[in-house]
Design a protein around this motif. Structure first.
Motif, short mmCIF file in Angstrom:
data_model
loop_
_atom_site.label_atom_id
_atom_site.label_comp_id
_atom_site.label_asym_id
_atom_site.label_seq_id
_atom_site.Cartn_x
_atom_site.Cartn_y
_atom_site.Cartn_z
N ALA A 112 0.84 -1.21 0.00
CA ALA A 112 0.00 0.00 0.00
C ALA A 112 0.87 1.25 0.00
N LEU B 92 2.46 1.83 -3.41
CA LEU B 92 1.50 2.36 -4.38
C LEU B 92 1.15 3.82 -4.08
N ILE B 93 0.96 4.11 -2.81
CA ILE B 93 0.61 5.48 -2.42
C ILE B 93 1.74 6.44 -2.77
N GLN C 274 1.44 6.93 -6.63
CA GLN C 274 0.26 7.52 -7.28
C GLN C 274 -0.64 8.34 -6.36
N TYR D 272 -2.45 8.95 -2.25
CA TYR D 272 -3.38 8.21 -1.39
C TYR D 272 -4.75 8.06 -2.05
N ASN E 210 -5.68 8.19 -5.10
CA ASN E 210 -5.70 7.43 -6.35
C ASN E 210 -5.39 5.95 -6.17
N THR E 211 -5.10 5.55 -4.96
CA THR E 211 -4.78 4.15 -4.68
C THR E 211 -6.01 3.45 -4.13
N GLN F 203 -6.29 -2.37 -5.90
CA GLN F 203 -4.88 -2.28 -6.33
C GLN F 203 -3.94 -2.79 -5.23
N ILE F 204 -4.24 -2.40 -4.00
CA ILE F 204 -3.39 -2.83 -2.88
C ILE F 204 -3.45 -4.34 -2.72
N LYS G 228 -9.60 1.52 4.06
CA LYS G 228 -8.28 1.93 3.60
C LYS G 228 -7.62 2.85 4.63
#
Length: 198
Positions: free
Chosen positions: A24, A27-28, A31, A33, A35-36, A40-41, A59
């Motif tokens: 997570a 990804l954050i 892109q 917070y 947009n994640t 995806q996570i 989340k």
């Protein structure tokens, strides 16, 4: 304080939880917070969305929750019963912070930076189980041997939660350049000046 042996099942659960968090944060960072997504996570952590939700209700909880509240409660309850509560909190919290700095400094900084920057996380932090006041109220009521916190206990818990949160956010705002243990120590010095006799 935080190194009690875990069963195989507990170790597996902890590893899954840490993997979800690590992916997570990756990804954050790439892109943002907002947009994640949870999907995806989950995909990045190689778990299903339903598994994600077994570990984190939302989340926001991925950032706001951790495994350390029970250890902090135990550490506070282990302090001498005649020790002023602020002194107990100061010693226990600084001990916890030193442990986290040694073992999980970067994750702690990422989490606190997100809380500082993302309004929905700040709002969620004060909602229900994520409210740091609950930890202090739990200990205050147990130490006093009462079922329900008094008004004075609620005021003390609110002051402690607000003050320590500000110290950690100050640290995040400095990108970790300031010494968080020293910031927390200064925070308790300020509180002790204002709450002498608590």
């Amino acid at each position: 304080m935080l190194e009690a042996p875990l069963s195989l099942r507990e170790r597996k659960k902890l590893k899954t939880r840490q993997t979800i968090r690590r992916e997570a944060y990756r990804l954050i960072a790439a892109q943002g917070y907002e947009n994640t997504t949870v999907d995806q996570i989950a995909a990045a952590a190689e778990v299903s969305p339903s598994t994600f939700f077994r570990y984190f209700a939302t989340k926001e909880d991925l950032v706001l929750t951790d495994e350390y509240d029970p250890a902090m409660i135990d550490a506070l309850l282990a302090r001498p019963s005649d020790e002023p509560f602020l002194r107990s909190c100061r010693e226990a919290l600084i001990g916890m912070i030193r442990y986290l700095l040694e073992h999980e400094r970067e994750e702690l900084l990422v989490r606190m930076r997100l809380v500082r920057e993302v309004p929905s996380l700040r709002a969620r932090m004060l909602d229900g189980a994520n409210d740091p006041r609950q930890l202090y109220l739990t200990v205050l009521t147990r130490r006093a041997g009462v079922q329900e916190p008094t008004f004075a206990m609620r005021i003390a818990a609110a002051a402690l939660a607000g003050a320590t949160t500000e110290a950690v956010l100050q640290w995040a705002g400095s990108e970790g350049a300031e010494d968080i243990a020293e910031l927390v120590d200064r925070t308790f010095a300020i509180l002790e000046d204002g709450f002498a006799g608590l």
